[in-house]
Design a protein around this motif. Structure first.
Motif, PDB file in Angstrom:
ATOM      1  N   SER A  47      94.427   6.022  50.062  1.00  0.00           N
ATOM      2  CA  SER A  47      94.472   7.031  49.086  1.00  0.00           C
ATOM      3  C   SER A  47      93.457   8.644  49.776  1.00  0.00           C
ATOM      4  N   LEU A  48      93.107   8.655  51.385  1.00  0.00           N
ATOM      5  CA  LEU A  48      92.752   9.986  51.392  1.00  0.00           C
ATOM      6  C   LEU A  48      93.907  11.097  51.692  1.00  0.00           C
ATOM      7  N   VAL A  49      94.857  10.395  52.033  1.00  0.00           N
ATOM      8  CA  VAL A  49      95.977  11.420  52.181  1.00  0.00           C
ATOM      9  C   VAL A  49      96.859  11.024  51.111  1.00  0.00           C
ATOM     10  N   ASP A  50      96.841   9.819  50.257  1.00  0.00           N
ATOM     11  CA  ASP A  50      97.227   9.849  49.475  1.00  0.00           C
ATOM     12  C   ASP A  50      96.960  11.446  47.721  1.00  0.00           C
ATOM     13  N   ASP A  51      95.123  11.106  47.715  1.00  0.00           N
ATOM     14  CA  ASP A  51      95.167  11.755  46.665  1.00  0.00           C
ATOM     15  C   ASP A  51      93.903  13.005  47.099  1.00  0.00           C
ATOM     16  N   ILE A  52      93.619  13.530  48.329  1.00  0.00           N
ATOM     17  CA  ILE A  52      93.359  14.106  48.553  1.00  0.00           C
ATOM     18  C   ILE A  52      93.483  14.957  49.625  1.00  0.00           C
ATOM     19  N   ILE A  53      94.165  14.707  51.031  1.00  0.00           N
ATOM     20  CA  ILE A  53      94.669  15.334  51.758  1.00  0.00           C
ATOM     21  C   ILE A  53      96.328  15.829  51.078  1.00  0.00           C
ATOM     22  N   MET A  54      96.524  15.724  50.823  1.00  0.00           N
ATOM     23  CA  MET A  54      98.696  16.403  49.753  1.00  0.00           C
ATOM     24  C   MET A  54      98.396  16.631  48.990  1.00  0.00           C
ATOM     25  N   PRO A  55      97.696  16.793  47.885  1.00  0.00           N
ATOM     26  CA  PRO A  55      96.998  17.831  46.945  1.00  0.00           C
ATOM     27  C   PRO A  55      96.512  18.837  48.074  1.00  0.00           C
ATOM     28  N   ILE A  56      95.526  19.057  48.672  1.00  0.00           N
ATOM     29  CA  ILE A  56      95.651  20.370  49.996  1.00  0.00           C
ATOM     30  C   ILE A  56      96.078  20.601  49.983  1.00  0.00           C
ATOM     31  N   ILE A  57      97.274  19.813  50.344  1.00  0.00           N
ATOM     32  CA  ILE A  57      98.546  20.894  51.645  1.00  0.00           C
ATOM     33  C   ILE A  57      99.339  20.766  50.500  1.00  0.00           C
ATOM     34  N   SER A  58      99.576  20.687  48.762  1.00  0.00           N
ATOM     35  CA  SER A  58     100.509  21.126  48.354  1.00  0.00           C
ATOM     36  C   SER A  58     100.091  22.205  47.891  1.00  0.00           C
ATOM     37  N   LEU A  59      98.766  22.295  47.465  1.00  0.00           N
ATOM     38  CA  LEU A  59      97.435  23.656  46.800  1.00  0.00           C
ATOM     39  C   LEU A  59      98.534  25.114  48.023  1.00  0.00           C
ATOM     40  N   VAL A  96     108.293  11.245  51.293  1.00  0.00           N
ATOM     41  CA  VAL A  96     107.715   9.920  51.740  1.00  0.00           C
ATOM     42  C   VAL A  96     107.265   9.556  52.991  1.00  0.00           C
ATOM     43  N   PHE A  97     108.297   9.888  53.520  1.00  0.00           N
ATOM     44  CA  PHE A  97     108.358   9.197  55.450  1.00  0.00           C
ATOM     45  C   PHE A  97     107.317  10.212  56.187  1.00  0.00           C
ATOM     46  N   ILE A  98     107.087  11.199  55.989  1.00  0.00           N
ATOM     47  CA  ILE A  98     106.296  12.703  55.997  1.00  0.00           C
ATOM     48  C   ILE A  98     105.012  12.142  56.269  1.00  0.00           C
ATOM     49  N   THR A  99     104.573  11.751  54.418  1.00  0.00           N
ATOM     50  CA  THR A  99     103.558  11.101  53.588  1.00  0.00           C
ATOM     51  C   THR A  99     103.363  10.053  54.948  1.00  0.00           C
ATOM     52  N   ALA A 100     103.762   9.260  55.361  1.00  0.00           N
ATOM     53  CA  ALA A 100     103.869   7.797  55.973  1.00  0.00           C
ATOM     54  C   ALA A 100     103.027   8.709  57.669  1.00  0.00           C
ATOM     55  N   ILE A 101     103.908   8.814  57.786  1.00  0.00           N
ATOM     56  CA  ILE A 101     103.440  10.338  58.607  1.00  0.00           C
ATOM     57  C   ILE A 101     101.896  10.661  59.221  1.00  0.00           C
ATOM     58  N   ILE A 102     101.815  11.339  57.979  1.00  0.00           N
ATOM     59  CA  ILE A 102     100.450  11.726  57.739  1.00  0.00           C
ATOM     60  C   ILE A 102      99.590  10.659  57.754  1.00  0.00           C
ATOM     61  N   ASN A 103      99.548   9.045  57.602  1.00  0.00           N
ATOM     62  CA  ASN A 103      98.624   8.558  57.261  1.00  0.00           C
ATOM     63  C   ASN A 103      97.962   8.146  58.496  1.00  0.00           C
ATOM     64  N   PHE A 104      99.463   7.593  59.495  1.00  0.00           N
ATOM     65  CA  PHE A 104      99.282   6.874  60.815  1.00  0.00           C
ATOM     66  C   PHE A 104      98.487   7.958  61.568  1.00  0.00           C
ATOM     67  N   LEU A 105      98.701   9.030  61.619  1.00  0.00           N
ATOM     68  CA  LEU A 105      98.277  10.222  62.377  1.00  0.00           C
ATOM     69  C   LEU A 105      96.814  10.699  62.185  1.00  0.00           C
ATOM     70  N   LEU A 106      96.420   9.829  60.474  1.00  0.00           N
ATOM     71  CA  LEU A 106      95.675  10.037  60.445  1.00  0.00           C
ATOM     72  C   LEU A 106      94.347   9.117  60.947  1.00  0.00           C
ATOM     73  N   MET A 107      94.886   7.838  60.752  1.00  0.00           N
ATOM     74  CA  MET A 107      94.364   6.653  61.079  1.00  0.00           C
ATOM     75  C   MET A 107      94.220   6.396  63.044  1.00  0.00           C
ATOM     76  N   ALA A 108      95.612   7.043  63.246  1.00  0.00           N
ATOM     77  CA  ALA A 108      95.232   7.265  64.577  1.00  0.00           C
ATOM     78  C   ALA A 108      94.153   7.760  65.517  1.00  0.00           C
ATOM     79  N   LEU A 109      93.915   9.196  64.609  1.00  0.00           N
ATOM     80  CA  LEU A 109      92.671  10.178  64.741  1.00  0.00           C
ATOM     81  C   LEU A 109      91.058   9.030  64.357  1.00  0.00           C
ATOM     82  N   VAL A 110      90.869   7.952  63.313  1.00  0.00           N
ATOM     83  CA  VAL A 110      89.840   7.919  62.862  1.00  0.00           C
ATOM     84  C   VAL A 110      89.591   6.781  63.599  1.00  0.00           C
TER      85      VAL A 110
END
Length: 161
Positions: A47-59, A96-110
Motif C-alpha cells: 500500500s505504501l508503494v502503490d498508494d504513496i510512493i508510486m504517485p510521487i514518482i509519477s508526479l 509491474v515488475f519494477i513496482t515489485a522491485i520497489i516493494n522488495f527494496l522498501l521491505m528490505a530497508l524496513v
C-alpha cells in the motif's frame, strides 16, 4: 519377507513424537509467527508503494504510470495493460515488475532498520548486564570483600578457588 509389526509401530510412533517435538520447538513457532506478521506487513508495504510512493514518482517523472509499462507479445498496441489483458493479449508487464522491485527494496530497508534497532537494543542490554556483573566476592574464610579475580585473600592470605 516378514515384517515385525511391533517395530513398525514403534518406528511410526517415534516419527510422530519427533515431528510433534519439532513443531513445538520455540524456533518453529517463532518462525510461523514471523511469517504471518511478515505477510500482514507486506500488505502495508504494498500500500505504501502503490498508494504513496508510486504517485510521487509519477508526479516527479511527469505522470509516468509504471503499471502501464508493458509489451504485447502479439505485436498489437493497447493504451493500457487492463485493455490488453481484457483482449487476451500475452504481455510482458515490466512496469509491474519494477513496482515489485520497489516493494522488495522498501521491505528490505524496513527490515534492515528493525534489525539494526534490535541489535542496538540488544547491545545496550548486554552492556548493562556486563556493567551489573559483580566485581567483588566474599572470602569464605575471613568474610572480607575482595576482588572477584583474586586467587589469594589479601586479608587472611587464604588460597581461593
Amino acid at each position: 519377507m516378514v515384517v515385525d509389526t511391533k517395530k513398525a509401530a514403534e518406528k511410526g510412533k517415534g516419527f510422530a513424537n519427533e515431528f510433534r517435538e519439532f513443531i513445538m520447538r520455540g524456533n518453529v513457532m517463532d518462525l510461523a509467527v514471523g511469517v504471518i506478521i511478515g505477510g500482514a506487513f507486506q500488505s502495508i508495504i504494498s500500500s505504501l508503494v502503490d498508494d504513496i510512493i508510486m504517485p510521487i514518482i509519477s508526479l516527479i517523472t511527469g505522470g509516468i504510470d509504471f503499471s502501464n509499462w508493458f509489451i504485447t507479445l502479439d505485436g498489437s498496441s493497447y493504451p493500457t495493460l487492463a485493455q490488453a489483458q481484457e483482449a487476451g493479449a500475452a504481455t510482458l508487464n515490466y512496469g509491474v515488475f519494477i513496482t515489485a522491485i520497489i516493494n522488495f527494496l522498501l521491505m528490505a530497508l524496513v527490515i534492515f532498520f528493525i534489525v539494526k534497532s534490535l541489535n542496538k537494543l540488544s547491545d545496550k542490554m548486554k552492556k548493562e548486564q556486563e556493567e551489573a556483573a559483580p566485581t567483588t566476592k566474599i572470602c569464605p574464610h575471613c568474610k572480607s570483600e575482595i576482588n572477584i579475580e583474586a586467587t589469594k585473600c589479601p586479608c587472611c592470605t587464604s588460597d581461593l578457588k
